[in-house]
Design a protein around this motif. Structure first.
Motif, short mmCIF file in Angstrom:
data_model
loop_
_atom_site.label_atom_id
_atom_site.label_comp_id
_atom_site.label_asym_id
_atom_site.label_seq_id
_atom_site.Cartn_x
_atom_site.Cartn_y
_atom_site.Cartn_z
N LEU A 1 0.83 -1.21 0.00
CA LEU A 1 0.00 0.00 0.00
C LEU A 1 0.86 1.26 0.00
CD1 LEU A 1 -2.85 -1.01 2.48
CD2 LEU A 1 -2.94 -0.92 -0.01
N THR A 2 1.92 1.26 0.80
CA THR A 2 2.80 2.43 0.83
C THR A 2 3.58 2.58 -0.48
OG1 THR A 2 4.49 1.10 1.97
CG2 THR A 2 3.05 2.48 3.33
N GLN A 3 3.85 1.45 -1.16
CA GLN A 3 4.48 1.52 -2.48
C GLN A 3 3.56 2.23 -3.46
OE1 GLN A 3 7.43 0.84 -3.43
NE2 GLN A 3 7.35 0.61 -5.65
N LEU A 4 2.28 1.93 -3.39
CA LEU A 4 1.31 2.60 -4.25
C LEU A 4 1.28 4.10 -3.98
CD1 LEU A 4 -1.10 2.68 -6.20
CD2 LEU A 4 -2.58 2.06 -4.27
N VAL A 5 1.25 4.47 -2.71
CA VAL A 5 1.23 5.89 -2.34
C VAL A 5 2.52 6.58 -2.80
CG1 VAL A 5 1.15 7.52 -0.41
CG2 VAL A 5 -0.30 5.47 -0.38
N CYS A 6 3.65 5.90 -2.62
CA CYS A 6 4.95 6.46 -2.99
C CYS A 6 5.03 6.70 -4.50
CB CYS A 6 6.07 5.51 -2.54
SG CYS A 6 7.73 6.04 -3.04
N VAL A 7 4.68 5.69 -5.29
CA VAL A 7 4.75 5.81 -6.74
C VAL A 7 3.81 6.90 -7.24
CG1 VAL A 7 4.30 4.62 -8.92
CG2 VAL A 7 5.50 3.43 -7.08
N ALA A 8 2.59 6.92 -6.70
CA ALA A 8 1.63 7.94 -7.10
C ALA A 8 2.12 9.34 -6.73
CB ALA A 8 0.27 7.66 -6.46
N GLY A 9 2.71 9.46 -5.53
CA GLY A 9 3.20 10.76 -5.08
C GLY A 9 4.34 11.28 -5.94
N VAL A 10 5.30 10.41 -6.27
CA VAL A 10 6.45 10.84 -7.08
C VAL A 10 5.99 11.22 -8.49
CG1 VAL A 10 8.60 10.09 -8.14
CG2 VAL A 10 8.12 9.50 -5.77
N ASN A 11 5.13 10.40 -9.08
CA ASN A 11 4.64 10.72 -10.42
C ASN A 11 3.79 11.98 -10.43
OD1 ASN A 11 5.28 8.47 -12.55
ND2 ASN A 11 4.89 7.40 -10.64
N ARG A 12 3.03 12.19 -9.38
CA ARG A 12 2.23 13.41 -9.27
C ARG A 12 3.13 14.63 -9.12
NH1 ARG A 12 -2.67 14.37 -4.88
NH2 ARG A 12 -2.92 16.63 -5.20
N LEU A 13 4.22 14.45 -8.40
CA LEU A 13 5.17 15.55 -8.20
C LEU A 13 5.78 15.98 -9.53
CD1 LEU A 13 6.79 17.28 -6.10
CD2 LEU A 13 8.51 15.45 -6.14
N THR A 14 6.09 15.02 -10.40
CA THR A 14 6.73 15.35 -11.67
C THR A 14 5.84 16.17 -12.59
OG1 THR A 14 5.97 13.28 -12.70
CG2 THR A 14 8.11 13.25 -11.60
N THR A 15 4.52 16.12 -12.37
CA THR A 15 3.61 16.89 -13.22
C THR A 15 3.37 18.29 -12.69
OG1 THR A 15 1.62 16.11 -12.04
CG2 THR A 15 2.43 14.76 -13.88
N ARG A 16 3.88 18.60 -11.50
CA ARG A 16 3.58 19.88 -10.87
C ARG A 16 4.79 20.80 -10.73
NH1 ARG A 16 -0.33 16.54 -9.82
NH2 ARG A 16 -2.38 17.26 -9.10
N VAL A 17 5.99 20.23 -10.77
CA VAL A 17 7.19 21.05 -10.61
C VAL A 17 8.22 20.66 -11.65
CG1 VAL A 17 6.83 21.37 -8.12
CG2 VAL A 17 8.16 19.43 -8.94
N ASN A 18 9.28 21.46 -11.77
CA ASN A 18 10.32 21.15 -12.75
C ASN A 18 11.21 20.02 -12.25
OD1 ASN A 18 12.32 22.32 -10.99
ND2 ASN A 18 11.69 24.33 -11.73
N SER A 19 12.06 19.52 -13.15
CA SER A 19 12.90 18.36 -12.84
C SER A 19 13.88 18.65 -11.71
CB SER A 19 13.65 17.91 -14.08
OG SER A 19 14.46 18.96 -14.58
N LEU A 20 14.36 19.89 -11.61
CA LEU A 20 15.29 20.24 -10.54
C LEU A 20 14.63 20.11 -9.18
CD1 LEU A 20 17.92 21.38 -9.41
CD2 LEU A 20 17.05 23.69 -9.89
N THR A 21 13.41 20.62 -9.06
CA THR A 21 12.69 20.51 -7.79
C THR A 21 12.39 19.07 -7.45
OG1 THR A 21 11.67 22.67 -8.22
CG2 THR A 21 10.65 21.31 -6.53
N VAL A 22 12.05 18.28 -8.46
CA VAL A 22 11.80 16.85 -8.23
C VAL A 22 13.05 16.18 -7.65
CG1 VAL A 22 11.34 14.63 -9.33
CG2 VAL A 22 10.02 16.65 -9.99
N THR A 23 14.19 16.47 -8.25
CA THR A 23 15.45 15.88 -7.79
C THR A 23 15.75 16.27 -6.35
OG1 THR A 23 16.35 15.90 -10.04
CG2 THR A 23 17.92 15.72 -8.23
N LEU A 24 15.57 17.54 -6.03
CA LEU A 24 15.87 18.03 -4.68
C LEU A 24 14.93 17.40 -3.65
CD1 LEU A 24 16.53 21.82 -5.40
CD2 LEU A 24 18.20 19.96 -5.14
N VAL A 25 13.66 17.29 -4.00
CA VAL A 25 12.69 16.68 -3.08
C VAL A 25 13.04 15.22 -2.83
CG1 VAL A 25 10.28 15.95 -2.82
CG2 VAL A 25 10.80 18.25 -3.63
#
Length: 322
Positions: A245-269
């Motif tokens: 279940l936490t894997q699902l939340v993690c994958v969804a969160g990371v992919n959602r993050l990539t659609t909202r911020v630039n690649s630099l911010t994704v890397t830093l997060v």
């Protein structure tokens, strides 16, 4: 603001708790990597199935994908193998702390493949930062190898086998990145992270038939483990459910993050997220007796700083070019 905080909550809450549950599970069942991978792929596929299914007069079928299915096939095969390798490494005395940092060392692979295959050019900041990351990964690797060599020569060989498995996974991850870059550059206007997440997991499910005997063996081991005091349920079941279940939340969160911020911010997060996971691993006491803490933290700091430096170096080069 609320959307941003919710996304960060998914990333940190899902990924950090996933790392904790994975460490607890693999510390008791280190050879259950394939079973863990199967459950992770299954839960993410079930989650995405209703969104990618349409009903016809002849019954349900998969909705037309924005990216042709043929474009996913190589990605699915690579992703399946990489996931199995990463979880299988725990059977070879790889501590979670080393696992976290070592998987952050893919920059050197990406740079070599990008330069040799695609012909990408990198500035001096990116080259130096990758060397720093590589040195950090080496320190982290040595932090646990000393413990293994002190125990026995066989223990060192087992540990080196695990490092070889993680290294192979890193190389394959580099190739996966190239394939995905090529695919998304061609279908950027039609790409969807929900679709990609679903198909990468769903299309890989038939491949688990190839290791069905291993899955059956690992399930029997888990089922035969200690039972919960208030029920006859094996203690591994709740941990396995929590991990999926936490894997699902993690994958969804990371992919959602990539659609909202630039690649630099994704890397830093993600760098901060890995640092938090590392601190939790150490705080839980699973790591202290398995690694040289000075080498571990030295390597971790090098990897984190090198990753940030690489991202900032790439940002400067892009700004200068514009």
């Amino acid at each position: 603001m609320y959307d941003w905080l919710a996304t960060l909550g998914l990333v940190f809450g899902g990924c950090c708790s996933n790392a904790v549950s994975l460490e607890q599970l693999t510390s008791h069942y280190p050879t259950a990597g394939s079973l863990i991978t199967f459950f992770q792929f299954s839960i993410i596929s079930l989650y995405g199935l209703p969104k990618h299914t349409i009903w016809t007069p002849y019954g349900p079928r998969l909705a037309p994908s924005r990216i042709p299915i043929s474009r996913y096939l190589i990605q699915v095969a690579l992703f399946y193998i990489i996931s199995l390798l990463n979880n299988a490494a725990f059977a070879y005395q790889i501590p979670m702390s080393v696992h976290i940092i070592f998987r952050s060392g893919g920059l050197i692979v990406s740079m070599i493949l990008g330069w040799s295959v695609v012909g990408k050019k990198y500035n001096i900041h990116q080259v130096l930062s990758v060397l720093l990351v590589t040195l950090g990964v080496a320190c982290t690797t040595l932090s646990a190898s000393n413990s293994s060599s002190n125990e026995s020569h066989m223990g060192l060989n087992t540990y080196l086998t695990g490092i070889s498995i993680l290294s192979l996974a890193l190389v394959l991850s580099g190739f996966l990145g190239l394939v995905q870059d090529h695919t998304y550059s061609k279908y950027s206007s039609a790409s969807s992270w929900q679709e990609s997440m679903f198909y990468l997991h769903f299309l890989a499910l038939p491949m688990f038939l190839l290791i069905r005997n291993d899955l059956a063996t690992q399930f029997r081991v888990v089922h035969a483990g200690p039972k919960m005091s208030f029920a006859f349920i094996p203690t591994a079941y709740p941990a396995l459910l929590l991990n999926t279940l936490t894997q699902l939340v993690c994958v969804a969160g990371v992919n959602r993050l990539t659609t909202r911020v630039n690649s630099l911010t994704v890397t830093l997060v993600l760098v901060v997220r890995k640092a938090v996971s590392l601190v939790l691993s150490v705080a839980m006491g699973q790591t202290a007796n398995k690694v040289d803490m000075r080498l571990l933290w030295t390597g971790a700091v090098m990897v984190l700083l090198g990753t940030v430096w690489y991202s900032l170096g790439g940002k400067k080069a892009k700004t200068k070019k514009e």
